[in-house]
Scaffold this active site. Structure first.
Site, PDB file in Angstrom:
ATOM      1  N   GLN A  96     118.313  71.534 -23.708  1.00  0.00           N
ATOM      2  CA  GLN A  96     117.180  71.138 -22.878  1.00  0.00           C
ATOM      3  C   GLN A  96     116.449  72.320 -22.233  1.00  0.00           C
ATOM      4  O   GLN A  96     115.458  72.119 -21.542  1.00  0.00           O
ATOM      5  CB  GLN A  96     117.638  70.166 -21.789  1.00  0.00           C
ATOM      6  CG  GLN A  96     118.183  68.858 -22.313  1.00  0.00           C
ATOM      7  CD  GLN A  96     117.146  68.028 -23.058  1.00  0.00           C
ATOM      8  OE1 GLN A  96     115.943  68.240 -22.949  1.00  0.00           O
ATOM      9  NE2 GLN A  96     117.621  67.056 -23.824  1.00  0.00           N
ATOM     10  N   CYS A 143     121.204  59.439 -27.259  1.00  0.00           N
ATOM     11  CA  CYS A 143     122.423  59.192 -28.030  1.00  0.00           C
ATOM     12  C   CYS A 143     123.229  58.019 -27.477  1.00  0.00           C
ATOM     13  O   CYS A 143     124.137  57.520 -28.131  1.00  0.00           O
ATOM     14  CB  CYS A 143     123.287  60.447 -28.055  1.00  0.00           C
ATOM     15  SG  CYS A 143     122.481  61.832 -28.888  1.00  0.00           S
ATOM     16  N   THR A 190     124.592  69.083 -32.187  1.00  0.00           N
ATOM     17  CA  THR A 190     125.842  68.330 -32.312  1.00  0.00           C
ATOM     18  C   THR A 190     126.821  69.092 -33.202  1.00  0.00           C
ATOM     19  O   THR A 190     127.993  69.264 -32.854  1.00  0.00           O
ATOM     20  CB  THR A 190     125.583  66.923 -32.871  1.00  0.00           C
ATOM     21  OG1 THR A 190     124.792  66.186 -31.930  1.00  0.00           O
ATOM     22  CG2 THR A 190     126.897  66.187 -33.105  1.00  0.00           C
ATOM     23  N   THR A 241     124.286  75.050 -48.739  1.00  0.00           N
ATOM     24  CA  THR A 241     122.933  75.550 -48.976  1.00  0.00           C
ATOM     25  C   THR A 241     122.057  75.258 -47.773  1.00  0.00           C
ATOM     26  O   THR A 241     121.989  74.120 -47.300  1.00  0.00           O
ATOM     27  CB  THR A 241     122.335  74.887 -50.238  1.00  0.00           C
ATOM     28  OG1 THR A 241     123.172  75.171 -51.351  1.00  0.00           O
ATOM     29  CG2 THR A 241     120.931  75.412 -50.505  1.00  0.00           C
ATOM     30  N   SER A 263     118.811  72.970 -30.548  1.00  0.00           N
ATOM     31  CA  SER A 263     118.250  72.113 -31.593  1.00  0.00           C
ATOM     32  C   SER A 263     116.746  72.309 -31.635  1.00  0.00           C
ATOM     33  O   SER A 263     116.075  72.238 -30.594  1.00  0.00           O
ATOM     34  CB  SER A 263     118.548  70.631 -31.321  1.00  0.00           C
ATOM     35  OG  SER A 263     119.790  70.241 -31.844  1.00  0.00           O
ATOM     36  N   ALA A 264     116.190  72.492 -32.838  1.00  0.00           N
ATOM     37  CA  ALA A 264     114.765  72.776 -32.977  1.00  0.00           C
ATOM     38  C   ALA A 264     113.887  71.627 -32.516  1.00  0.00           C
ATOM     39  O   ALA A 264     112.797  71.849 -31.962  1.00  0.00           O
ATOM     40  CB  ALA A 264     114.453  73.104 -34.434  1.00  0.00           C
ATOM     41  N   HIS A 265     114.332  70.390 -32.703  1.00  0.00           N
ATOM     42  CA  HIS A 265     113.442  69.264 -32.387  1.00  0.00           C
ATOM     43  C   HIS A 265     113.260  69.047 -30.889  1.00  0.00           C
ATOM     44  O   HIS A 265     112.419  68.242 -30.476  1.00  0.00           O
ATOM     45  CB  HIS A 265     113.950  67.975 -33.062  1.00  0.00           C
ATOM     46  CG  HIS A 265     115.128  67.336 -32.403  1.00  0.00           C
ATOM     47  ND1 HIS A 265     115.014  66.234 -31.595  1.00  0.00           N
ATOM     48  CD2 HIS A 265     116.448  67.623 -32.459  1.00  0.00           C
ATOM     49  CE1 HIS A 265     116.213  65.869 -31.169  1.00  0.00           C
ATOM     50  NE2 HIS A 265     117.099  66.700 -31.679  1.00  0.00           N
ATOM     51  N   ASN A 269     120.737  66.720 -19.501  1.00  0.00           N
ATOM     52  CA  ASN A 269     119.714  66.050 -20.290  1.00  0.00           C
ATOM     53  C   ASN A 269     119.156  64.796 -19.629  1.00  0.00           C
ATOM     54  O   ASN A 269     118.076  64.334 -20.006  1.00  0.00           O
ATOM     55  CB  ASN A 269     120.276  65.677 -21.668  1.00  0.00           C
ATOM     56  CG  ASN A 269     121.548  64.859 -21.554  1.00  0.00           C
ATOM     57  OD1 ASN A 269     122.569  65.342 -21.067  1.00  0.00           O
ATOM     58  ND2 ASN A 269     121.511  63.612 -21.991  1.00  0.00           N
TER      59      ASN A 269
END
Length: 406
Positions: free
Chosen positions: A186, A334, A79, A244, A206-208, A158
Site C-alpha cells: 500500500q 481478499c 501474495t 518463464t 504488487s504492480a496493480h 490496507n
C-alpha cells in the site's frame, strides 16, 4: 471520472484493492503480446530482446526502491512474495530458531503463510497495536527472544491506511541480528519507499496497486540474505524463482515504477492527500455518529476508513453504488464476502457494531474534487435512510448523543 464498458459512469474509490492501469503501461506491454514474444531464456535475438526488456524493468523497480537490480526477484504479486519471504526465511534459519513476530493487523497474505508455519512447529506471536493501528513498540521489544528469527510488518495497513514505525522496528531488529520483512503493497508508488532507509531485509510489492498490471510483483532480497526458494523448476532469476517470466506484465510494472517516481516528484500524491482530508472533514462534520478509524494524519495518501453508528458497512456501499456507481469496500478485497467483522477494526478496540460498520474509501491520482463532493452530498441521507430501517440503532444513537451532552 473513470469510464467502463459496463457502467456508463462511476466514482472509483477502491484504489487500495486495485488501481486502473495507466495508458502508458498498457502501451509498453502491447508489443510483448505480439511481435516481441520471445522467451527471455532463449539465446536467439527474440530471446535476447525479451531478456533486455526484463532486465530494464528490474532496474526500474530497483530505482523506485533505492535497491540494486540484483536484489529484485520478479513474481506474480505480493501474495507469492510474502509466501517466499516468510517460508524461505523460516526454512533457512530453522536451526537458529523458530520464533516469528508479526502484528495483529497483517494482511491474510502474511497471516495464512504464518499459520502454515505454525502447523510445522514454528511459534508465531502477534504484537498488539494501539487504537490508531500503530504497533506497540514496547510490547514488541518485550516479545523478542533469543530464538526470534524473523519479524514481518506491513508498511501501511490496507484497511486503515495507518503507517507503521518500520524504521524503529528495523533498528531494533538489526541490533539483535533478526531479519525484517516488510509488506509494502500500500505504500510503494504512493510515498517514497527506500529499502536502505527502512532498513528491511525483504520487501514485497504488487504492480496493480500503483497503476500497473495484475499478475506482476517483486520481492526485494537484500544482498547477503539467503532464503530457500518457493517455486522450483528452471534456473530463471539465478534459481531464486523458477518459471518463464511474464515479460509483458513485468515490462508494465517497470514503466509503472517510472511513472510513480515522477508523479511523487511532481506532487500528484499531494493532490490525493488534499482530497482525502476533504472527505474526512466533510464526513465527520455532516454525518452524525461517524468516526474516523486509524491515525488522522500518519497514513498513506489515499486510504480513509470510517465507522457509522447503527448501520452495516455493506449496506452503505450498496446504496452509494446504486445511486452514483460508487466503488468502495468494507475492508480488504481478499476478505470480500465474509460476514465476520474486520479483524483489524476489532484489533484497534472497536466494539462489534462499529467494526461491522467499517467502510474504506481509497482515493487515487485520478480522483476529482467533484467526485468527493458528490459522495459528501449523498452520504448523510444514505446513512439516515439505512438507520431508519433499524429503529433500535436510531434509539441507541440518540441515547449516545444524550450521554455525551450530559
Amino acid at each position: 471520472m473513470v469510464s467502463s464498458n459496463f457502467i456508463p459512469a462511476m466514482i472509483y474509490l477502491d484504489h487500495a484493492a486495485t488501481t486502473p492501469m495507466h495508458p502508458a503501461v498498457l502501451d509498453a506491454m502491447m508489443p510483448f503480446f505480439g511481435a516481441r514474444f520471445g522467451n527471455p531464456s532463449s539465446l536467439h535475438h527474440l530471446g535476447r530482446d525479451a531478456k533486455f526488456a526484463l532486465e530494464r524493468a528490474r532496474e526500474q523497480v530497483a530505482a523506485l526502491l533505492g535497491a540494486r537490480a540484483s536484489e529484485i526477484v520478479f513474481n506474480s504479486g505480493a501474495t507469492e512474495g510474502n509466501n517466499h519471504a516468510l517460508k524461505g526465511v523460516a526454512a533457512q534459519l530453522k536451526a537458529k530458531g523458530r520464533h516469528i513476530l508479526t502484528s495483529n493487523i497483517e494482511h491474510d497474505a502474511v497471516l495464512h503463510p504464518l499459520q502454515s508455519l505454525a502447523k510445522e512447529g514454528y511459534e508465531v506471536e502477534f504484537v498488539p497495536v494501539d487504537s490508531q493501528g500503530i504497533l506497540d513498540l514496547e510490547a514488541f521489544q518485550a516479545m523478542l527472544r533469543p530464538d526470534t528469527i524473523l519479524v514481518s510488518l506491513m508498511h501501511a495497513n490496507n484497511e486503515l491506511g495507518t503507517l507503521q514505525p518500520v524504521e524503529a522496528v528495523s533498528a531494533i531488529c538489526r541490533a539483535r541480528a533478526i531479519w525484517l520483512h516488510v509488506d509494502a503493497c500500500q505504500t510503494v508508488g504512493h510515498i517514497p519507499v527506500d529499502v536502505k532507509a527502512l532498513g528491511c531485509d525483504l520487501l514485497t510489492l504488487s504492480a496493480h496497486k500503483f497503476y500497473g498490471p495484475k499478475g506482476a510483483g517483486a520481492l526485494y532480497i537484500r544482498r547477503g540474505v539467503r532464503l530457500e526458494t518457493l517455486v522450483e523448476g528452471g534456473h530463471q532469476q539465478k534459481g531464486r524463482r523458477a518459471g518463464t517470466e511474464n515479460v509483458a506484465a513485468i515490462v508494465g510494472m517497470g514503466v509503472a515504477c517510472d511513472i510513480a517516481r515522477v508523479a511523487m516528484q511532481n506532487g500528484e500524491e499531494d493532490h490525493v492527500v488534499a482530497l482525502r482530508q476533504r472527505l474526512i472533514e466533510g464526513t465527520l462534520r455532516s454525518v452524525e455518529g461517524s468516526y474516523l478509524n486509524g491515525h488522522p494524519t500518519n497514513r498513506v495518501p489515499g486510504i480513509v476508513n470510517f465507522s457509522f453508528e447503527g448501520i452495516e458497512g455493506e449496506g452503505l456501499i450498496l446504496e452509494l453504488d446504486a445511486k452514483v456507481g460508487l466503488c468502495a469496500s468494507t475492508g480488504s478485497a481478499c476478505a470480500a464476502g465474509s460476514l465476520d467483522p474486520s479483524p483489524t477494526l476489532l484489533a484497534i478496540g472497536l466494539e462489534l457494531g462499529l467494526a461491522r460498520a467499517g467502510t474504506r474509501f481509497s482515493l487515487g491520482r485520478g480522483t476529482t474534487e467533484a467526485e468527493i463532493d458528490e459522495v459528501l452530498r449523498l452520504m448523510p441521507g444514505v446513512v439516515e435512510s439505512l438507520r431508519a430501517l433499524n429503529p433500535a440503532a436510531r434509539v441507541a444513537l440518540v441515547g449516545a448523543q444524550c450521554d455525551n451532552a450530559g
